[in-house]
Design an enzyme around this catalytic site. Sequence first.
Site: not given
Ligand code: FE
Ligand code: ZN
Length: 259
Positions: A133, A58, A112, A171, A60-61, A56
């Site tokens: 996530d 985001h 998410h 995570h 942090d990905h 996805h």
């Molecule tokens: Fe994440």
């Molecule tokens: Zn995420």
Amino acid sequence: MIQIHALPAFSDNYIWLLQDLSTRRCAVVDPGDAAPVLGWLQANPDYQLSDILITHHHNDHVGGVAAIKAITDARVYGPAGETIPARDVALHDNDRIEVLGLALQVILVPGHTAGHIAFYHEGPEKPLLFSGDTLFAAGCGRLFEGTPEQMHTSLSRLAALPDHTAIYCAHEYTLSNLRFAQAVEPDNADITQRLAQVSQLRSMDRISLPSQLGLERLTNPFIRVHVTSVKEKADEWNGRDNASPSEVFASLRDWKNKF
Ligand code: FE
Ligand code: ZN
């Protein structure tokens, strides 16, 4: 043969690294940061990064994708419904791809984010899932873009996979998830036992992943919304009779957000 291990990133992200020991090619899942990946490639110069899988949008990905792509020219796979940097292949629900000789099925799991996907390799001996996530060990992602109904449907799809499916999520949230799980089900011995195991692992700074779907079915409240005691706790939280499993899910998700 494929070997999988985690490259830690930021404070609690894992970038999954897949290595094909015979061809010396490798792939990564959700590289939110380029540095751990480029560092590993520098330390293992006989390996070539051929593929980048994204669940996805985001940061942090996907934050490391552009820099890694510029250096390795790896092929970037990502969800068709989201904006993914340097994406080469846009993936839809039920698409099938092959990465390092591993057959992967795309499962669309909105909740998410609106276009979140998971990658499933169907055994027979060793089924595995990269769940991003969406499904966490003993928990699930927050609802940033989707509805509780969507997330409940997505989790139900994942929960229908075989018991021995290894779950690789993005995570290290297992310990705090289990503390919440125990609040929901104080009499669940599997949760108590898992909490003790994971507390020990984390006190030694060791990873709690991958999980297994069978264990999730026993300890993850978000896929246990059909259990009477879970429903009753959800009813207590929001003060009404949550008649459907997705209403139970919505109440639990709200409770966890404030836990
Ligand atoms: Fe994440
Ligand atoms: Zn995420």
